[in-house]
Design a protein around this motif. Structure first.
Motif, PDB file in Angstrom:
ATOM      1  N   GLU A  98      -6.408   4.944  -1.979  1.00 19.39           N
ATOM      2  CA  GLU A  98      -6.163   3.531  -2.805  1.00 19.39           C
ATOM      3  C   GLU A  98      -6.097   1.934  -2.175  1.00 19.39           C
ATOM      4  N   ARG A  99      -6.962   1.779  -1.402  1.00 18.81           N
ATOM      5  CA  ARG A  99      -7.451   0.626  -1.726  1.00 18.81           C
ATOM      6  C   ARG A  99      -8.891  -0.067  -2.247  1.00 18.81           C
TER       7      ARG A  99
ATOM      8  N   ARG B  91      -6.301   7.691   1.424  1.00 21.40           N
ATOM      9  CA  ARG B  91      -5.512   5.912   1.331  1.00 21.40           C
ATOM     10  C   ARG B  91      -7.092   5.091   0.859  1.00 21.40           C
ATOM     11  N   ARG B  92      -8.111   5.681   1.582  1.00 16.51           N
ATOM     12  CA  ARG B  92      -9.413   5.459   0.954  1.00 16.51           C
ATOM     13  C   ARG B  92      -9.783   4.868  -0.782  1.00 16.51           C
TER      14      ARG B  92
ATOM     15  N   PRO C 241       0.804  -1.222  -0.033  1.00 12.03           N
ATOM     16  CA  PRO C 241      -0.062  -0.237  -0.097  1.00 12.03           C
ATOM     17  C   PRO C 241       0.978   0.986   0.171  1.00 12.03           C
TER      18      PRO C 241
END
Length: 211
Positions: free
Chosen positions: A151-152, A148-149, A113
């Motif tokens: 990226e997920r 980050r959301r 990640p």
């Protein structure tokens, strides 16, 4: 892609230039359900000086391609265009298509990640760089939770190709006079003008000339 020694493109620096200038690529995989293809932007790995590329796919394309489990072919398409037989003079001839293209094949490595975030950040910075007011990934109104959301929802990858087949078909098999005529036609302002392809032909022509 069938190779022809006259049109082979093997120089690493030229291949890196091709990838850098044409980052929108086609990803092709052979799966249990047949061939699948997707389209994404990639960048050269900034920690390497070979043909290693980095990029990402949106989920569930990672599962559809079996990303990291099987071979992936990345098709890089450079400038291309129609070449009329009328530009060859009064000789028997047929139309053709000039182009620059490369196929990079290998099993990609899945990024962590944090590595994926770095690649996403690079992609945004790369393409926003020419904007009058660049909107970078980590800048407001984006916040860390939002980034980050996002990226997920993606899977990053690094591909160091085990096989490279590249071709630069730019009228190298024609006379100097014909090459100059084709360049002039592509450089004009007619409907068939193609300045990017003309520039590639000039580059290939100059590379063949004695220094």
């Amino acid at each position: 892609m069938r190779q022809n020694p006259s049109f082979a493109l093997t120089d690493t620096a030229e291949l890196r230039r091709l990838i850098a200038r044409n980052p929108w690529v086609t990803l092709v995989s052979h799966t249990d359900d047949g061939l699948v293809a997707s389209h994404y932007a990639v960048l050269l790995d900034d920690e390497r000086d070979d043909l290693t590329i980095v990029g990402h796919v949106g989920k569930p394309d990672d599962l559809i391609h079996g990303l990291g489990e099987r071979e992936l072919m990345v098709v890089v398409q450079g400038p291309h265009g129609y070449i009329s037989p009328g530009w060859y003079g009064d000789v028997a001839s047929v139309p053709t298509w000039n182009f620059v293209s490369a196929h990079l094949t290998g099993v990609p490595e899945i990024l962590s990640p944090e590595e994926n975030l770095r690649v996403l950040d690079r992609l945004v910075a790369h393409f926003e760089g020419g904007m009058p007011q660049p909107r970078l990934m980590w800048e407001r109104p984006n916040d860390e939770d939002y980034v980050r959301r996002l990226e997920r929802g993606t899977v990053g990858f690094r591909l160091t190709p085990s096989t490279v087949v590249a071709k630069r078909k730019l009228s190298q098999n024609k006379t100097d006079e014909v090459v100059e005529t084709v360049i002039a036609e592509l450089s004009g302002d007619a409907a068939w003008a193609n300045p990017a392809l003309a520039a590639e032909m000039v580059r290939a022509r100059d590379a063949r000339r004695p220094r």
